[in-house]
Design a protein around this motif. Structure first.
Motif, PDB file in Angstrom:
ATOM      1  N   VAL A  69     -14.574 -55.851  -4.129  1.00 14.22           N
ATOM      2  CA  VAL A  69     -14.666 -56.922  -5.136  1.00 14.22           C
ATOM      3  C   VAL A  69     -13.769 -56.549  -6.318  1.00 14.22           C
ATOM      4  CG1 VAL A  69     -16.189 -58.117  -6.752  1.00 14.22           C
ATOM      5  CG2 VAL A  69     -17.029 -57.460  -4.488  1.00 14.22           C
ATOM      6  N   THR A  70     -12.887 -57.426  -6.663  1.00 15.57           N
ATOM      7  CA  THR A  70     -12.060 -57.139  -7.863  1.00 15.57           C
ATOM      8  C   THR A  70     -12.450 -58.179  -8.920  1.00 15.57           C
ATOM      9  OG1 THR A  70     -10.448 -58.665  -6.972  1.00 15.57           O
ATOM     10  CG2 THR A  70     -10.125 -56.319  -6.480  1.00 15.57           C
ATOM     11  N   SER A  71     -12.011 -57.918 -10.145  1.00 14.47           N
ATOM     12  CA  SER A  71     -12.461 -58.795 -11.237  1.00 14.47           C
ATOM     13  C   SER A  71     -12.071 -60.246 -10.969  1.00 14.47           C
ATOM     14  CB  SER A  71     -11.804 -58.330 -12.546  1.00 14.47           C
ATOM     15  OG  SER A  71     -10.404 -58.262 -12.322  1.00 14.47           O
ATOM     16  N   ASP A  72     -10.867 -60.455 -10.303  1.00 19.79           N
ATOM     17  CA  ASP A  72     -10.487 -61.878 -10.121  1.00 19.79           C
ATOM     18  C   ASP A  72     -10.965 -62.362  -8.758  1.00 19.79           C
ATOM     19  OD1 ASP A  72      -7.068 -61.096  -9.078  1.00 19.79           O
ATOM     20  OD2 ASP A  72      -9.064 -60.502  -8.402  1.00 19.79           O
ATOM     21  N   ASN A  73     -11.804 -61.546  -8.120  1.00 22.54           N
ATOM     22  CA  ASN A  73     -12.284 -62.024  -6.819  1.00 22.54           C
ATOM     23  C   ASN A  73     -13.786 -61.747  -6.767  1.00 22.54           C
ATOM     24  OD1 ASN A  73     -13.194 -62.219  -4.217  1.00 22.54           O
ATOM     25  ND2 ASN A  73     -12.202 -60.305  -3.563  1.00 22.54           N
ATOM     26  N   PRO A  74     -14.556 -62.578  -7.481  1.00 21.74           N
ATOM     27  CA  PRO A  74     -15.984 -62.290  -7.624  1.00 21.74           C
ATOM     28  C   PRO A  74     -16.765 -62.556  -6.330  1.00 21.74           C
ATOM     29  CG  PRO A  74     -15.454 -64.396  -8.605  1.00 21.74           C
ATOM     30  CD  PRO A  74     -14.154 -63.823  -8.140  1.00 21.74           C
ATOM     31  N   ILE A  75     -16.034 -63.064  -5.295  1.00 19.94           N
ATOM     32  CA  ILE A  75     -16.804 -63.340  -4.067  1.00 19.94           C
ATOM     33  C   ILE A  75     -16.890 -62.056  -3.248  1.00 19.94           C
ATOM     34  CG2 ILE A  75     -16.907 -64.759  -1.978  1.00 19.94           C
ATOM     35  CD1 ILE A  75     -17.064 -66.315  -4.593  1.00 19.94           C
ATOM     36  N   PHE A  76     -18.076 -61.686  -2.861  1.00 18.80           N
ATOM     37  CA  PHE A  76     -18.229 -60.400  -2.155  1.00 18.80           C
ATOM     38  C   PHE A  76     -18.501 -60.675  -0.678  1.00 18.80           C
ATOM     39  CE2 PHE A  76     -18.729 -55.955  -2.033  1.00 18.80           C
ATOM     40  CZ  PHE A  76     -19.648 -55.697  -1.052  1.00 18.80           C
ATOM     41  N   GLU A  77     -17.619 -60.131   0.192  1.00 14.60           N
ATOM     42  CA  GLU A  77     -17.890 -60.347   1.626  1.00 14.60           C
ATOM     43  C   GLU A  77     -18.954 -59.354   2.072  1.00 14.60           C
ATOM     44  OE1 GLU A  77     -14.018 -57.652   2.804  1.00 14.60           O
ATOM     45  OE2 GLU A  77     -14.240 -59.648   3.658  1.00 14.60           O
ATOM     46  N   ASP A  78     -19.584 -59.665   3.157  1.00 10.16           N
ATOM     47  CA  ASP A  78     -20.635 -58.803   3.682  1.00 10.16           C
ATOM     48  C   ASP A  78     -20.016 -57.453   4.001  1.00 10.16           C
ATOM     49  OD1 ASP A  78     -23.074 -59.132   6.316  1.00 10.16           O
ATOM     50  OD2 ASP A  78     -22.134 -57.354   5.433  1.00 10.16           O
ATOM     51  N   ASP A  79     -20.442 -56.429   3.261  1.00 13.20           N
ATOM     52  CA  ASP A  79     -19.667 -55.183   3.393  1.00 13.20           C
ATOM     53  C   ASP A  79     -20.033 -54.366   4.616  1.00 13.20           C
ATOM     54  OD1 ASP A  79     -22.094 -54.184   2.866  1.00 13.20           O
ATOM     55  OD2 ASP A  79     -21.425 -52.710   1.412  1.00 13.20           O
ATOM     56  N   LEU A  80     -20.967 -54.868   5.443  1.00 12.24           N
ATOM     57  CA  LEU A  80     -21.245 -54.062   6.632  1.00 12.24           C
ATOM     58  C   LEU A  80     -20.331 -54.487   7.773  1.00 12.24           C
ATOM     59  CD1 LEU A  80     -25.078 -53.792   6.368  1.00 12.24           C
ATOM     60  CD2 LEU A  80     -23.393 -51.965   6.187  1.00 12.24           C
ATOM     61  N   ILE A  81     -20.106 -55.799   7.891  1.00 15.17           N
ATOM     62  CA  ILE A  81     -19.155 -56.246   8.925  1.00 15.17           C
ATOM     63  C   ILE A  81     -17.908 -56.666   8.157  1.00 15.17           C
ATOM     64  CG2 ILE A  81     -18.758 -57.852  10.806  1.00 15.17           C
ATOM     65  CD1 ILE A  81     -21.059 -56.121  11.449  1.00 15.17           C
ATOM     66  N   ALA A  82     -17.231 -55.671   7.602  1.00 21.20           N
ATOM     67  CA  ALA A  82     -16.045 -56.008   6.801  1.00 21.20           C
ATOM     68  C   ALA A  82     -15.013 -54.902   6.988  1.00 21.20           C
ATOM     69  CB  ALA A  82     -16.439 -56.073   5.331  1.00 21.20           C
ATOM     70  N   PRO A  83     -13.727 -55.274   6.925  1.00 22.36           N
ATOM     71  CA  PRO A  83     -12.689 -54.244   7.102  1.00 22.36           C
ATOM     72  C   PRO A  83     -12.843 -53.145   6.061  1.00 22.36           C
ATOM     73  CG  PRO A  83     -11.748 -56.454   7.152  1.00 22.36           C
ATOM     74  CD  PRO A  83     -13.172 -56.604   6.739  1.00 22.36           C
ATOM     75  N   PHE A  84     -12.558 -51.944   6.454  1.00 22.79           N
ATOM     76  CA  PHE A  84     -12.598 -50.819   5.502  1.00 22.79           C
ATOM     77  C   PHE A  84     -11.283 -50.059   5.672  1.00 22.79           C
ATOM     78  CE2 PHE A  84     -13.323 -47.722   8.832  1.00 22.79           C
ATOM     79  CZ  PHE A  84     -13.972 -48.471   9.810  1.00 22.79           C
ATOM     80  N   ASP A  85     -10.937 -49.288   4.673  1.00 22.20           N
ATOM     81  CA  ASP A  85      -9.669 -48.537   4.747  1.00 22.20           C
ATOM     82  C   ASP A  85      -9.713 -47.632   5.972  1.00 22.20           C
ATOM     83  OD1 ASP A  85      -9.795 -48.016   1.151  1.00 22.20           O
ATOM     84  OD2 ASP A  85      -9.359 -49.770   2.412  1.00 22.20           O
ATOM     85  N   GLY A  86      -8.732 -47.798   6.821  1.00 19.39           N
ATOM     86  CA  GLY A  86      -8.687 -46.948   8.019  1.00 19.39           C
ATOM     87  C   GLY A  86      -9.246 -47.635   9.250  1.00 19.39           C
ATOM     88  N   ALA A  87      -9.826 -48.836   9.048  1.00 10.53           N
ATOM     89  CA  ALA A  87     -10.403 -49.542  10.217  1.00 10.53           C
ATOM     90  C   ALA A  87      -9.338 -49.711  11.293  1.00 10.53           C
ATOM     91  CB  ALA A  87     -10.947 -50.900   9.784  1.00 10.53           C
ATOM     92  N   GLU A  88      -8.098 -49.935  10.850  1.00  8.85           N
ATOM     93  CA  GLU A  88      -7.050 -50.216  11.844  1.00  8.85           C
ATOM     94  C   GLU A  88      -6.748 -48.982  12.693  1.00  8.85           C
ATOM     95  OE1 GLU A  88      -6.803 -50.197   8.685  1.00  8.85           O
ATOM     96  OE2 GLU A  88      -5.484 -48.455   8.322  1.00  8.85           O
ATOM     97  N   ARG A  89      -7.211 -47.819  12.199  1.00  8.34           N
ATOM     98  CA  ARG A  89      -6.947 -46.608  13.009  1.00  8.34           C
ATOM     99  C   ARG A  89      -8.077 -46.332  14.001  1.00  8.34           C
ATOM    100  NH1 ARG A  89      -5.039 -44.938   8.047  1.00  8.34           N
ATOM    101  NH2 ARG A  89      -6.843 -43.685   7.483  1.00  8.34           N
ATOM    102  N   GLU A  90      -9.128 -47.203  13.932  1.00  7.31           N
ATOM    103  CA  GLU A  90     -10.248 -47.033  14.872  1.00  7.31           C
ATOM    104  C   GLU A  90     -10.000 -47.883  16.112  1.00  7.31           C
ATOM    105  OE1 GLU A  90     -12.824 -44.445  12.618  1.00  7.31           O
ATOM    106  OE2 GLU A  90     -12.863 -45.131  14.682  1.00  7.31           O
ATOM    107  N   HIS A  91     -10.266 -47.322  17.262  1.00  5.00           N
ATOM    108  CA  HIS A  91     -10.183 -48.106  18.499  1.00  5.00           C
ATOM    109  C   HIS A  91     -11.376 -47.689  19.370  1.00  5.00           C
ATOM    110  CE1 HIS A  91      -7.679 -49.606  22.194  1.00  5.00           C
ATOM    111  NE2 HIS A  91      -8.862 -50.198  22.066  1.00  5.00           N
ATOM    112  N   TRP A  92     -12.354 -48.549  19.454  1.00 10.56           N
ATOM    113  CA  TRP A  92     -13.588 -48.246  20.176  1.00 10.56           C
ATOM    114  C   TRP A  92     -13.600 -48.907  21.544  1.00 10.56           C
ATOM    115  CZ3 TRP A  92     -18.204 -45.570  18.489  1.00 10.56           C
ATOM    116  CH2 TRP A  92     -18.002 -44.836  17.324  1.00 10.56           C
ATOM    117  N   LEU A  93     -14.064 -48.135  22.540  1.00  7.60           N
ATOM    118  CA  LEU A  93     -14.201 -48.681  23.895  1.00  7.60           C
ATOM    119  C   LEU A  93     -15.683 -48.928  24.147  1.00  7.60           C
ATOM    120  CD1 LEU A  93     -12.960 -49.367  26.687  1.00  7.60           C
ATOM    121  CD2 LEU A  93     -13.433 -46.992  27.336  1.00  7.60           C
TER     122      LEU A  93
END
Ligand SMILES: NC(=O)C1=CN([C@@H]2O[C@H](COP(=O)(O)OP(=O)(O)OC[C@H]3O[C@@H](n4cnc5c(N)ncnc54)[C@H](O)[C@@H]3O)[C@@H](O)[C@H]2O)[C@H](O)CC1
Ligand SMILES: [K+]
Length: 552
Positions: A69-93
């Protein structure tokens, strides 16, 4: 927290779907989300990101902004099913079976994709053999563009190199017996991959009722247990195979467990179940105007020439856990060895000479008249006529008995005759697996294969509260209710901790807890004390039983 068998879980599922009208697919969707959330939580924690708490407003109580959440983006996405830094390096089978456990894994795939994690699917069987709900999930995954690896390729050659983690959605509570091929091969290959495995509901291959694990059993870092805790997850070796167990609600109501015909009467001992299910005042507040008589009197019956320490430890533990008074009765000639070692402890002459004798039962019964509980067995040893001696203690008064060590071996020799001594519902037995084997007259390895079952059966048959010690101690009540403990530490595998437990349980009975309450609370506190004592040592192997007493 209730513990269920696979059979009970199936009945609960059926009740929820048929009586409450919640479609299986809806439950599966929730289960899949829960699995995905735990995978993401694992990914984040591996990347050193503390979870920012659950969804909701974008700011924390202290006013700081939550991640994303940044000051100009007060909308908060559900942080459990949400991209996180490094998500792109995860590959789950996701390894999926053809049943609804597989369906959970397929549903999880879509949520993981939404969180920016790469996901692939490997089906153990051809999708045209899937259950109806799993087939729906499969189609949704296929249309979401998630890669589905060809089935049927030789699982042992499955190449896990590209992946950073595996979800085990092969077999759940619908499985029976050892996994057949290709499941067995996949399970072994997954275990051999060295990748972290998150198991859906139970690790595939685990006996969900007893905790027994065949050779082909998933070893998970985390098990996302759906709705109700399965018994196999709290008995070794299953408890080890499961890794960290997280029980996740999926919309199956807790009340469902009281609406099925095979109701669960097995519970996990937790701070809450001690209070709510067992009705114990765990605060143990003391009234201002109380006095030592308020907290009862324990008589320890044990000790012999070669074993005096056990009596000390049981006595001190009873004092440490709060008994008002403790008296240790032992043969007269041994008194000089112990007098003064524990100033707070009183002693009594139980027999002439330096050894226990058959005719000392009368003296013990006389002492018992002003006692609240007898702790029989620590360091007792064996002696001529000890079975008649025990029978006289059993039948000669109705003061509660806590029987341990050689007291148990005497009962084992009595065998079935114990039933002729008259059913006394205020006796607690505290066998370790070896002593339990002798009580049941079966090899220890056999009873260890179903500890909950063995303890429940013996308690009901003999009308006693049975404490089957060991990792995940089982407490069984004569009425069939069972409590499983999860406190404790391997460092406690040292001489005397059993005597400490006997003293702790006796001390709680002296403080007016029922045998079942005292046994359950006693094992809980004993294990907690062991954990605390172990923390204070450089290495847990140096833990002594005396440290556990002090930590009580
Ligand atoms: N039922 C529900 O509403 C919910 C179920 N949940 C999940 O579903 C599983 C239980 O699903 P079920 O279809 O009963 O069975 P499994 O998925 O466990 O699959 C077993 C599958 O495999 C076959 N099988 C049985 N034994 C073996 C074996 N030894 N080797 C190989 N294959 C075997 C059998 O024919 C079955 O088809 C439950 O664990 C949850 O994960 C939802 O989470 C909640 C709602
Ligand atoms: K599984």
């Amino acid at each position: 927290m209730q513990i269920v068998t696979a059979q009970q879980m199936k009945q609960i599922d059926r009740y929820t779907i048929d009586e409450l009208g919640i479609p299986a697919l809806a439950l599966m969707e929730s289960a899949g989300r829960a699995v995905a959330e735990e995978v993401l939580d694992l990914c984040r924690s591996r990347r050193g990101m503390a979870e920012d708490g659950r969804t909701g407003a974008g700011t924390r109580p202290d006013g700081s902004l939550k991640r994303g959440v940044t000051s100009d983006n007060p909308i908060f996405e559900d942080d459990l099913i949400a991209p996180f830094d490094g998500a792109e390096r995860e590959h789950w089978l996701i390894l999926t079976g053809k049943g609804n456990n597989g369906g959970d894994g397929l549903a999880a795939a879509r949520y993981l994709q939404d969180a920016g994690v790469r996901v692939s699917i490997l089906c153990a069987e051809s999708p045209d053999r899937f259950t109806e709900e799993a087939a729906v999930q499969f189609e949704a995954v296929r249309r979401s563009g998630i890669l589905i690896l060809e089935t049927g390729q030789n699982p042992a050659a499955a190449d896990f190199t590209p992946y950073t983690g595996l979800v085990d959605a092969l077999l759940g509570v619908g499985a029976s017996g050892e996994p057949r091929e290709p499941y067995a091969g996949l399970i072994k290959a997954a275990n051999g991959s060295g990748l972290p495995i998150v198991a859906a509901d139970v690790p595939s291959g685990l006996d969900a009722d007893t905790g027994q694990t065949p050779e082909a059993c998933i070893r998970a870092v985390r098990t996302v247990c759906i709705a109700f805790l399965k018994a196999g997850l709290v008995q070794y070796p299953g408890a080890e195979a499961a890794g960290e167990v997280k029980v996740r609600a999926v919309g199956i109501p807790q009340l469902a467990s009281s609406r099925i015909e095979e109701r669960s009467d097995t519970y996990l001992i937790t701070e809450r179940s001690l209070r709510v299910t067992l009705g114990i005042d765990t605060s143990r507040k003391r009234a201002e105007d109380s006095h030592k008589g308020t907290y009862g009197h324990v008589l320890v019956v044990g000790g012999s020439r070669l074993m005096s320490g056990a009596g000390f430890m049981a006595s001190r533990a009873a004092l440490r856990i709060g008994s008002g008074l403790v008296t240790w009765a032992l043969p007269k000639a041994l008194l000089p060895n112990i007098v003064g070692h524990v100033p707070e402890l009183m002693v009594a002459e139980a027999a002439e000479g330096d050894a226990w004798r058959r005719d000392s039962a009368g003296t013990i019964l006389k002492l018992a008249e002003r006692m609240d509980v007898l702790a029989v067995g620590p360091g007792l040893g064996r002696f001529d006529g000890d079975m008649d001696w025990m029978k006289e203690l059993w039948t000669g008064s109705d003061v509660p008995l806590v029987i341990d060590a050689d007291g148990l071996n005497i009962l084992a020799d009595a065998g079935g005759a114990l039933k002729d001594w008259g059913r006394r519902e205020n006796v607690v037995l505290t066998p370790h697996p070896g002593e339990m084997g002798r009580l049941l007259g079966i090899p220890t390895a056999e009873l260890q294969r179903d500890r909950i079952g063995a303890a429940r059966k013996y308690a009901a048959e003999y009308g006693v509260t049975l404490v089957l010690k060991g990792a995940r101690t089982v407490v069984a009540s004569p009425d069939g209710t069972v409590f499983v403990n999860t406190t404790g530490h391997p460092g406690m595998s040292t001489g005397g901790t059993g005597d400490v437990l006997t003293g702790a349980i006796s001390g709680l009975i002296a403080q007016k807890l029922s045998p079942l309450q005292a046994a359950s609370f006693g094992v809980y506190l004993h294990g907690r004390a062991g954990e605390r004592a172990a923390e204070l040592r450089e290495h847990p192997s140096s833990l002594l039983a005396g440290d556990v007493i002090e930590a009580l």
